[in-house]
Design a protein around this motif. Structure first.
Motif, mmCIF file in Angstrom:
data_model
loop_
_atom_site.group_PDB
_atom_site.id
_atom_site.type_symbol
_atom_site.label_atom_id
_atom_site.label_comp_id
_atom_site.label_asym_id
_atom_site.label_seq_id
_atom_site.Cartn_x
_atom_site.Cartn_y
_atom_site.Cartn_z
ATOM 1 N N ASP A 134 4.197 -8.707 4.898
ATOM 2 C CA ASP A 134 3.721 -7.447 5.462
ATOM 3 C C ASP A 134 4.683 -6.313 5.132
ATOM 4 O O ASP A 134 4.270 -5.168 4.942
ATOM 5 N N TYR A 150 5.749 -0.698 14.863
ATOM 6 C CA TYR A 150 4.367 -1.158 14.745
ATOM 7 C C TYR A 150 3.850 -1.659 16.086
ATOM 8 O O TYR A 150 2.779 -1.258 16.553
ATOM 9 N N SER A 209 1.879 1.463 9.808
ATOM 10 C CA SER A 209 1.072 2.447 10.534
ATOM 11 C C SER A 209 1.857 3.243 11.570
ATOM 12 O O SER A 209 1.475 4.362 11.929
ATOM 13 N N LYS A 267 1.155 -0.209 18.995
ATOM 14 C CA LYS A 267 0.000 -1.037 19.345
ATOM 15 C C LYS A 267 -0.049 -1.339 20.841
ATOM 16 O O LYS A 267 -0.885 -2.113 21.297
ATOM 17 N N ASP A 291 0.457 -15.293 10.808
ATOM 18 C CA ASP A 291 -0.969 -14.989 10.975
ATOM 19 C C ASP A 291 -1.506 -15.550 12.287
ATOM 20 O O ASP A 291 -2.269 -14.891 13.009
ATOM 21 N N ASP A 341 0.828 -1.213 0.000
ATOM 22 C CA ASP A 341 0.000 0.000 0.000
ATOM 23 C C ASP A 341 0.856 1.255 0.000
ATOM 24 O O ASP A 341 0.376 2.340 -0.364
ATOM 25 N N THR A 377 2.379 -3.038 3.790
ATOM 26 C CA THR A 377 0.940 -2.837 3.870
ATOM 27 C C THR A 377 0.660 -1.593 4.714
ATOM 28 O O THR A 377 1.522 -1.141 5.497
ATOM 29 N N GLU A 378 -0.533 -1.056 4.583
ATOM 30 C CA GLU A 378 -0.906 0.111 5.387
ATOM 31 C C GLU A 378 -0.822 -0.206 6.873
ATOM 32 O O GLU A 378 -0.342 0.605 7.669
ATOM 33 N N GLU A 379 -1.244 -1.409 7.248
ATOM 34 C CA GLU A 379 -1.232 -1.794 8.662
ATOM 35 C C GLU A 379 0.198 -1.877 9.199
ATOM 36 O O GLU A 379 0.517 -1.311 10.242
ATOM 37 N N ALA A 380 1.079 -2.581 8.476
ATOM 38 C CA ALA A 380 2.454 -2.749 8.963
ATOM 39 C C ALA A 380 3.190 -1.420 9.055
ATOM 40 O O ALA A 380 4.061 -1.239 9.922
#
Length: 395
Positions: free
Chosen positions: A237, A110, A262, A114, A205, A88, A257-260
């Motif tokens: 990721d 990350y 963030s 979190k 996962d 992303d 990715t956008e999540e990784a």
């Protein structure tokens, strides 16, 4: 007296002054068939017209402005990479080593953001190579890489290559990620089987971990897919990229990715030269060629022919060669003779290969290698093998 160039390399006594396709021309005029491509860098060969044009056009317009401003060429290359991959978002670096540094920072940041700051450990594997920075050598962990450079950056757990049970057993409340090359390059062209990559993706996962793939050497069309992990049908990721993406111009990237990604907000990372207009203009030209399905189909066709020729070569020289391994245009020949002797015999016969661990020589030719080049490569490697056989007989 120390030379003016710091003597950290054991350089061959060769001075190349020009390149054409898969060929390098030495200062004395000799033509060498380049099966190393600058260690998997010159993906489109030497002096490819599209890359020369891209660099020339950009050099006449603008070289550098820094990342204090928007850079259209950087945006264009990022858009292409996002279009053609799992990613992303993209951060541009100058090298694979810098990409490793960011990948490690990104994974740890990350989990910090979190609310899990204890998750800092990254699982890596023996035989790996992730660059020569403090993080890179700590990630690899081998004595060859780390001796004399302590104290090492902490937070890496080193496992045996291929030990899936060891991965599961090594996971703790401190584990953040697993980092692996889909095909080890420096480690001797050791591919991770598709089933193992799938298993690692599932382990990540199941345990809430990030999967970091180092595709610095095996990416950008090298294995016949745009990126090697595509053969296994999985996505990471975070992914480290360099070498072939610039086609010879210093360029690297971290895809995520956008999540990784963030945790990587403004101010958390930067690079003065990373993503400069020159590098990204060339990178756009590289991706336009390599991401083309017809181009990749040709890589697969020609790499199949090359491998077939190499299998025949091994059969004719059983005292010199043992086996071929790898995929696409990322092939290794495990030697029975000393691999450095084979590399040096190659120099004598004007063909370039690259040594690696496990007594392997690497063949990492331009992806544009022609059928005529393949025939010539076979002939010159055959001559090199005969030279080594002669040396073995007189030893």
């Amino acid at each position: 007296m120390i030379p003016s160039v710091l003597p950290t390399y054991n350089r061959a006594p060769l001075q190349f002054v020009k390149g054409e396709g898969a060929w390098l021309i030495e200062a004395d005029g000799r033509r060498f068939l380049d099966l190393g491509a600058g260690i998997a860098v010159n993906a489109l060969g030497h002096a490819h017209p599209a890359l020369v044009q891209a660099l020339t056009d950009q050099a006449q317009a603008l070289w550098h402005v820094s990342n204090l401003y928007e850079i259209p060429q950087q945006q264009a290359l990022a858009d292409k990479l996002v279009e053609h991959t799992f990613a992303d978002t993209v951060f541009f670096t100058n090298s694979g080593t810098e990409s490793c540094e960011l990948a490690v920072k990104m994974a740890r940041k990350y989990f910090h953001d979190k609310g899990q700051p204890e998750k800092v450990e990254i699982i890596t594997f023996d035989g790996s190579f992730h660059g020569r920075s403090s993080a890179g050598i700590a990630a690899a962990g081998s004595e060859k890489m780390t001796k004399g450079f302590g104290p090492l950056l902490g937070g890496f757990v080193h496992l045996t290559f291929g030990d899936l049970d060891g991965v599961t057993n090594a996971i703790s409340e401190n584990t953040a990620a697993i980092m692996i090359e889909p095909v080890q390059g420096e480690g001797g062209i050791r591919p991770v089987p598709d089933a193992e990559l799938k298993a690692l993706r599932q382990i990540c996962d199941d345990n809430g971990l990030l999967l970091i793939l180092d595709e610095v050497q095996c990416g950008v069309g090298r294995t016949g897919k745009l990126f090697a992990h595509e053969w296994a049908g999985i996505t990471p990721d975070i992914m480290m990229v360099a070498k072939g993406i610039g086609g010879g111009f210093p360029l690297g990237a971290v895809l995520a990715t956008e999540e990784a990604a963030s945790g990587m907000v403004a101010g958390t990372h930067g690079s003065t030269y990373g993503g400069n207009p020159l590098g990204c203009a060339v990178g756009c030209a590289v991706i336009d060629h390599v991401a083309n399905p017809e181009f990749l189909a040709e890589v697969n066709r020609k790499s199949g022919l090359l491998r077939q020729k190499l299998e025949g070569l091994i059969a004719h020289h059983p005292d010199v060669f043992e086996e071929v391994r790898g995929s696409g245009m990322m092939l290794g020949i495990k030697c029975k003779a000393t691999n450095i002797d084979v590399v040096n015999a190659g120099y004598d016969n004007q063909v370039i290969t690259v040594p690696a661990a496990d007594n392997v020589i690497r063949l990492l030719p331009p992806l544009t290698l022609t059928e005529d080049d393949i025939a010539e490569a076979t002939s010159r490697l055959d001559a090199a093998a005969k030279q080594v056989e002669s040396q073995l007989e007189t030893a």
